[in-house]
Scaffold this motif. Structure first.
Motif, mmCIF file in Angstrom:
data_model
loop_
_atom_site.group_PDB
_atom_site.id
_atom_site.type_symbol
_atom_site.label_atom_id
_atom_site.label_comp_id
_atom_site.label_asym_id
_atom_site.label_seq_id
_atom_site.Cartn_x
_atom_site.Cartn_y
_atom_site.Cartn_z
ATOM 1 N N UNK A 6 -10.222 42.230 -13.867
ATOM 2 C CA UNK A 6 -11.458 41.462 -13.733
ATOM 3 C C UNK A 6 -11.303 40.626 -12.470
ATOM 4 N N UNK A 7 -12.206 40.881 -11.523
ATOM 5 C CA UNK A 7 -12.066 40.341 -10.180
ATOM 6 C C UNK A 7 -13.249 39.418 -9.884
ATOM 7 N N UNK A 30 -3.626 39.191 -19.359
ATOM 8 C CA UNK A 30 -2.656 38.589 -18.440
ATOM 9 C C UNK A 30 -3.401 37.781 -17.389
ATOM 10 N N UNK A 31 -3.486 36.469 -17.604
ATOM 11 C CA UNK A 31 -4.151 35.571 -16.654
ATOM 12 C C UNK A 31 -3.077 34.798 -15.908
ATOM 13 N N UNK A 85 -6.408 39.210 -15.150
ATOM 14 C CA UNK A 85 -7.448 38.207 -14.865
ATOM 15 C C UNK A 85 -6.884 37.251 -13.812
ATOM 16 N N UNK A 86 -7.480 37.279 -12.611
ATOM 17 C CA UNK A 86 -6.978 36.399 -11.538
ATOM 18 C C UNK A 86 -5.782 36.981 -10.817
ATOM 19 N N UNK A 87 -5.467 38.213 -11.073
ATOM 20 C CA UNK A 87 -4.367 38.936 -10.423
ATOM 21 C C UNK A 87 -4.789 40.393 -10.284
ATOM 22 N N UNK A 88 -4.582 41.065 -9.151
ATOM 23 C CA UNK A 88 -3.989 40.572 -7.913
ATOM 24 C C UNK A 88 -4.957 39.741 -7.082
ATOM 25 N N UNK A 89 -4.418 38.775 -6.331
ATOM 26 C CA UNK A 89 -5.230 37.888 -5.490
ATOM 27 C C UNK A 89 -4.920 38.059 -4.016
ATOM 28 N N UNK A 90 -3.959 38.919 -3.673
ATOM 29 C CA UNK A 90 -3.695 39.245 -2.262
ATOM 30 C C UNK A 90 -3.430 40.752 -2.186
ATOM 31 N N UNK A 91 -3.544 41.314 -0.961
ATOM 32 C CA UNK A 91 -3.288 42.750 -0.799
ATOM 33 C C UNK A 91 -1.849 43.085 -1.196
#
Ligand code: B4P
Length: 192
Positions: A6-7, A30-31, A85-91
């Protein structure tokens, strides 16, 4: 096994919708935000390090969050699937997640992105800040910094999954129930 990401930007409703989806589809939630806040509450060395970044609206270093996710995947070896949830946040986090899942002979099946205007996001976060006690929600300058970080560091994650044809945008404004129904419809299509 079904693995979903979930992005969306800060305050787009990832946490709210995750709570509904994990029970409906039997997924492990997994948040990284919740995991980090729990480390902060327990005053662990990881939590003390993470707090410095989170209070300023910055991302916690990749190796810290990737290590945390690796531990959780090990802990839930027999899960029927995961909701990230909230992951991944970078490439870099996205590439690391692909590798971790490949080692477990699985992959991400769908990435659903909640789209919300910046004006509405600021409103929601300031509102949550009144009761959440979250230091990153009470200060508008920190909130704006979180959006800048999202644009610079997190938006490229969308390209990573678009290239894999796994990405779908979902309108994130409206009632929680309507948004949940739209997400469910999309998940059911992928599961067909
Ligand atoms: P997160 O905990 O992931 O939180 P978030 O992005 O702020 O919120 P979310 O999108 O889950 O919104 P919510 O449902 O709660 O991150 C916090 C910080 O942790 C980051 O800034 C970073 O420092 C660190 N971090 C986390 N993961 C990391 C990673 N992978 N790498 C590095 N650092 C990381 O909704 C927000 C509000 O809107 C709520 O009050 C809710 O009630 C309301 N709301 C929800 N849906 C609504 C709707 N449809 N209409 C009206 N209001 C709604």
């Amino acid at each position: 096994m079904f693995n979903l990401i979930l992005f969306g930007p800060p305050g787009s409703g990832k946490g709210t919708q995750s709570d509904l989806l994990v029970s409906k589809y039997g997924l492990v939630h997994l948040s990284t935000g919740n995991l980090l806040r729990s480390e902060i509450a327990d005053k662990t060395p990881l939590g003390i390090e993470a707090k410095n970044f989170m209070d300023k609206g910055q991302l916690v270093p990749d190796e810290v969050v990737i290590g945390m996710i690796d531990n959780c995947l090990e802990l839930h070896k027999d899960a029927g699937g995961f909701l990230f949830d909230g992951f991944p946040r970078t490439a870099n986090q996205a590439k690391a997640l692909d590798k971790l899942l490949e080692l477990k002979r699985t992959a991400i099946h769908s990435v659903l992105a909640l789209e919300v205007t910046e004006e509405e996001l600021v409103k929601r976060l300031l509102e949550r800040g009144k009761t959440s006690g979250r230091s990153d929600d009470t200060n508008e300058a920190v909130i704006r910094n979180r959006f800048a970080v999202y644009q610079n560091e997190t938006a490229p994650v969308a390209e990573h999954y678009k290239a894999q044809h796994k990405f779908k945008a979902i309108p994130g404004e409206g009632t929680v129930a309507d948004i949940s129904a739209a997400l469910g419809e999309q998940i059911d299509k992928v599961l067909e």
